[in-house]
Design an enzyme around this catalytic site. Structure first.
Site, short mmCIF file in Angstrom:
data_model
loop_
_atom_site.label_atom_id
_atom_site.label_comp_id
_atom_site.label_asym_id
_atom_site.label_seq_id
_atom_site.Cartn_x
_atom_site.Cartn_y
_atom_site.Cartn_z
N ASP A 157 0.80 -1.23 0.00
CA ASP A 157 0.00 0.00 0.00
C ASP A 157 0.83 1.28 0.00
O ASP A 157 0.35 2.34 0.39
CB ASP A 157 -0.91 -0.01 1.24
CG ASP A 157 -0.13 -0.13 2.54
OD1 ASP A 157 1.11 -0.03 2.50
OD2 ASP A 157 -0.76 -0.32 3.59
N GLU A 180 -0.42 -9.02 -1.65
CA GLU A 180 -1.06 -8.52 -0.42
C GLU A 180 -2.24 -7.60 -0.76
O GLU A 180 -2.35 -6.46 -0.30
CB GLU A 180 -0.08 -7.82 0.51
CG GLU A 180 -0.53 -7.80 1.97
CD GLU A 180 0.35 -6.94 2.86
OE1 GLU A 180 0.44 -5.73 2.65
OE2 GLU A 180 0.97 -7.50 3.78
N GLU A 215 -2.32 5.11 2.93
CA GLU A 215 -2.16 3.73 2.48
C GLU A 215 -3.47 3.05 2.12
O GLU A 215 -3.52 2.23 1.21
CB GLU A 215 -1.41 2.91 3.54
CG GLU A 215 0.07 3.27 3.68
CD GLU A 215 0.33 4.43 4.62
OE1 GLU A 215 -0.64 5.02 5.16
OE2 GLU A 215 1.52 4.75 4.83
N HIS A 257 5.58 5.04 13.46
CA HIS A 257 5.95 5.96 12.38
C HIS A 257 4.78 6.43 11.54
O HIS A 257 4.94 7.27 10.66
CB HIS A 257 6.97 5.28 11.46
CG HIS A 257 6.37 4.14 10.66
ND1 HIS A 257 5.70 4.35 9.47
CD2 HIS A 257 6.30 2.82 10.90
CE1 HIS A 257 5.27 3.18 9.01
NE2 HIS A 257 5.61 2.23 9.86
N ARG A 302 1.84 8.15 9.58
CA ARG A 302 1.58 9.58 9.36
C ARG A 302 0.45 10.10 10.24
O ARG A 302 0.50 11.21 10.75
CB ARG A 302 1.22 9.83 7.90
CG ARG A 302 2.44 9.96 7.00
CD ARG A 302 1.99 10.22 5.57
NE ARG A 302 3.04 10.81 4.77
CZ ARG A 302 4.08 10.14 4.27
NH1 ARG A 302 4.22 8.87 4.52
NH2 ARG A 302 4.99 10.75 3.54
N HIS A 316 12.24 5.31 13.33
CA HIS A 316 12.10 5.55 11.88
C HIS A 316 12.85 6.83 11.51
O HIS A 316 12.91 7.77 12.30
CB HIS A 316 10.61 5.67 11.57
CG HIS A 316 10.28 5.64 10.11
ND1 HIS A 316 10.51 6.70 9.28
CD2 HIS A 316 9.72 4.68 9.34
CE1 HIS A 316 10.10 6.39 8.04
NE2 HIS A 316 9.62 5.16 8.06
C1 UD1 Z 1 6.31 4.79 3.94
C2 UD1 Z 1 4.96 4.22 3.53
C3 UD1 Z 1 4.35 3.49 4.70
C4 UD1 Z 1 5.29 2.46 5.27
C5 UD1 Z 1 6.61 3.10 5.59
C6 UD1 Z 1 7.58 2.03 6.04
C7 UD1 Z 1 3.82 5.64 1.92
C8 UD1 Z 1 2.79 6.67 1.69
N1 UD1 Z 1 4.04 5.28 3.19
O1 UD1 Z 1 6.08 5.77 4.93
O2 UD1 Z 1 3.16 2.84 4.28
O3 UD1 Z 1 4.73 1.95 6.45
O4 UD1 Z 1 7.12 3.74 4.42
O5 UD1 Z 1 8.68 2.56 6.65
O6 UD1 Z 1 4.39 5.15 0.97
N2 UD1 Z 1 13.56 8.61 5.38
C9 UD1 Z 1 14.94 8.56 5.29
N3 UD1 Z 1 15.56 7.37 4.95
C10 UD1 Z 1 14.86 6.23 4.70
C11 UD1 Z 1 13.46 6.29 4.80
C12 UD1 Z 1 12.82 7.48 5.13
O7 UD1 Z 1 15.61 9.54 5.51
O8 UD1 Z 1 15.47 5.18 4.42
C13 UD1 Z 1 12.87 9.88 5.75
C14 UD1 Z 1 12.90 10.93 4.63
O9 UD1 Z 1 13.00 12.20 5.17
C15 UD1 Z 1 11.54 10.76 3.99
C16 UD1 Z 1 10.69 10.48 5.21
O10 UD1 Z 1 11.51 9.65 6.03
O11 UD1 Z 1 11.13 11.90 3.29
C17 UD1 Z 1 9.36 9.84 4.93
O12 UD1 Z 1 9.53 8.71 4.11
P1 UD1 Z 1 8.34 8.21 3.16
O13 UD1 Z 1 8.81 7.05 2.39
O14 UD1 Z 1 7.75 9.36 2.40
O15 UD1 Z 1 7.18 7.79 4.17
P2 UD1 Z 1 7.18 6.81 5.38
O16 UD1 Z 1 6.62 7.55 6.54
O17 UD1 Z 1 8.49 6.15 5.55
N1 UDP Z 2 11.57 -3.69 10.71
C1 UDP Z 2 12.95 -3.81 10.56
N2 UDP Z 2 13.76 -3.00 11.31
C2 UDP Z 2 13.26 -2.08 12.18
C3 UDP Z 2 11.86 -1.96 12.32
C4 UDP Z 2 11.05 -2.77 11.55
O1 UDP Z 2 13.44 -4.63 9.79
O2 UDP Z 2 14.05 -1.38 12.82
C5 UDP Z 2 10.70 -4.53 9.88
C6 UDP Z 2 9.59 -5.26 10.56
O3 UDP Z 2 9.99 -6.52 11.01
C7 UDP Z 2 8.53 -5.36 9.48
C8 UDP Z 2 8.79 -4.15 8.64
O4 UDP Z 2 10.06 -3.67 8.97
O5 UDP Z 2 8.72 -6.48 8.64
C9 UDP Z 2 7.72 -3.14 8.96
O6 UDP Z 2 8.11 -1.92 8.46
P1 UDP Z 2 7.38 -0.59 8.87
O7 UDP Z 2 6.83 -0.72 10.24
O8 UDP Z 2 8.33 0.50 8.57
O9 UDP Z 2 6.23 -0.51 7.77
P2 UDP Z 2 4.74 -1.05 7.71
O10 UDP Z 2 4.76 -2.53 7.86
O11 UDP Z 2 3.99 -0.34 8.79
O12 UDP Z 2 4.26 -0.62 6.36
#
Ligand code: UD1
Ligand code: UDP
Length: 373
Positions: A95, A117, A131, A212, A214, A244
């Protein structure tokens, strides 16, 4: 058969890893992997672990990127990539914005979309946001809908979608088992991983926390931090929180919990480290999607920091409890688990609504059968 799997974030990488590894090992399949790069470091941790080397990288990562500019850049990058790769089908997972935009790019080019999924629903477009919308939009466009449970299939049937539906289980169990077996077989690895994790004081229990989402940014996250502060003040637990990398999470958490004794703020863990943390936890506090599936499979109770979930099976099984983000509600539920051993035991019955680790095998079989038709 040429498949293009598109991966953007950590959870997609974990849940697609078993599928792309199997596709790569299947004769007659040319498996191409592209990362959007929506995440950077958190994605690389997973790809390295599963030895996946993507052929293409759209490099869309930017600090604090907006969902619109992220979507636009993925659509644009995907369009060029599809022209170059000419896949028979595009596989997306879950998602995220990457999954939604990649599916839309394929749809615009009349390339079949496979949604791994499919069918999870909260019924509310505001939670999880965005999502729930992403998942619904992908399901509308998908030719093949791979649902993890019968309940997810029923959600899809109720929407009169055009794609074919199969129930295959959830590939997260495949990934989890792969890692759990490695840890079990390799004592040196387990020792190395343990050495990198925070040391918990003798006699205290460890609670694992992730947050984490939103919709929890702002007040929700602040209340979660306050609940954790109150919980550790009770003196019975220490909390480990891999934070996160989103600045809207990291900065708030650092400010509110950075100096609280008994709270260990750590960097995002690679998947082996995180699985080990789940194994060692007394219970888990989380708003994550994937952790709701994994912790119950490991027999660990989950207090879910959300008001609704798209994964009702684990709530119905009694191993995940919705507690929202109200400080008092979180603390009461946590104390109940700490002090009522019967209640705790009831929540540790391992639940397996997501299959037994053969989802990726089933997916590859379905793809091959669809190709033969
Ligand atoms: C995204 C997904 C969410 C998922 C999550 C897993 C969308 C809309 N949301 O949310 O469903 O649960 O990923 O983690 O796609 N950032 C870094 N390094 C990284 C990752 C993130 O610096 O490796 C920071 C950046 O500033 C980035 C911000 O986190 O802009 C947000 O990342 P983004 O991928 O937009 O959304 P998530 O909240 O991570
Ligand atoms: N996870 C990981 N390292 C971490 C935190 C989570 O590998 O420090 C794994 C966790 O086991 C799960 C996935 O990341 O499989 C979930 O990711 P996240 O919570 O970021 O996203 P969501 O599942 O909510 O989309």
């Amino acid at each position: 058969m040429k498949t293009l799997s598109v991966i953007g974030t950590r959870p997609e990488a974990i849940k697609m890893a078993p599928v792309v590894r199997l596709l790569a090992a299947t004769p007659g399949v040319e498996s191409v992997v592209a990362v959007s790069g929506q995440h950077r470091s958190m994605l690389e941790q997973v790809l390295n672990l599963f030895h996946i080397q993507p052929e293409y990288d759209l490099s869309v990562m930017a600090q604090g990127q907006s969902l619109n500019s992220l979507s636009a850049r993925i659509l644009q990058g995907m369009d060029e990539l599809l022209e170059k790769v000419q896949p028979d089908q595009v596989l997306v997972h879950g998602d995220t914005t990457t999954a939604m935009a990649a599916a839309m790019a394929a749809f615009h080019r009349h390339i079949p979309v496979v949604h791994v999924e499919a069918g999870l629903r909260t019924g509310s477009l505001t939670e999880p946001w965005p999502e729930e919308m992403n998942r619904r939009v992908i399901d509308v466009m998908a030719d093949l809908l791979l649902a993890p449970t019968e309940k997810a299939k029923a959600n899809l049937l109720a929407e009169n979608l055009q794609g074919r539906i199969h129930v295959v289980g959830n590939t997260v169990i495949d990934a989890l088992q792969w890692v759990a077996q490695r840890l079990e077989k390799d004592a040196a690895l387990q020792e190395r991983v343990d050495a990198g994790l925070p040391r918990i004081a003798e006699g205290k229990r460890m609670v694992l926390l992730t947050s984490h989402r939103r919709e929890n940014h702002g007040d929700g996250l602040a209340h979660i931090c306050d609940a954790v502060t109150e919980l550790v003040a009770g003196g019975e637990v220490e909390v480990v929180y891999p934070v996160h990398l989103n600045p809207l999470v990291k900065d708030v958490v650092q400010q509110r919990l950075g100096h609280v004794a008994g709270v260990h703020l750590i960097a995002p863990q690679d998947y082996v480290g995180f699985v080990r943390l789940m194994q060692r936890a007394f219970f888990v506090l989380t708003d994550s999607g994937g952790v709701q599936e994994e912790a119950p499979a490991l027999g660990k109770p989950v207090l879910l920091l959300r008001d609704v979930t798209e994964r009702p099976s684990v709530v119905e099984a009694g191993v995940v409890k919705l507690v929202g983000t109200d400080r008092q509600r979180i603390v009461s539920a946590a104390n109940a688990l700490l002090h009522d051993s019967a209640a705790y035991q009831r929540m540790t019955q391992a639940a397996h609504p997501y299959g037994h680790g053969d989802a990726s095998e089933q997916i590859v079989k379905i793809l091959l059968a669809a190709k033969a038709v």
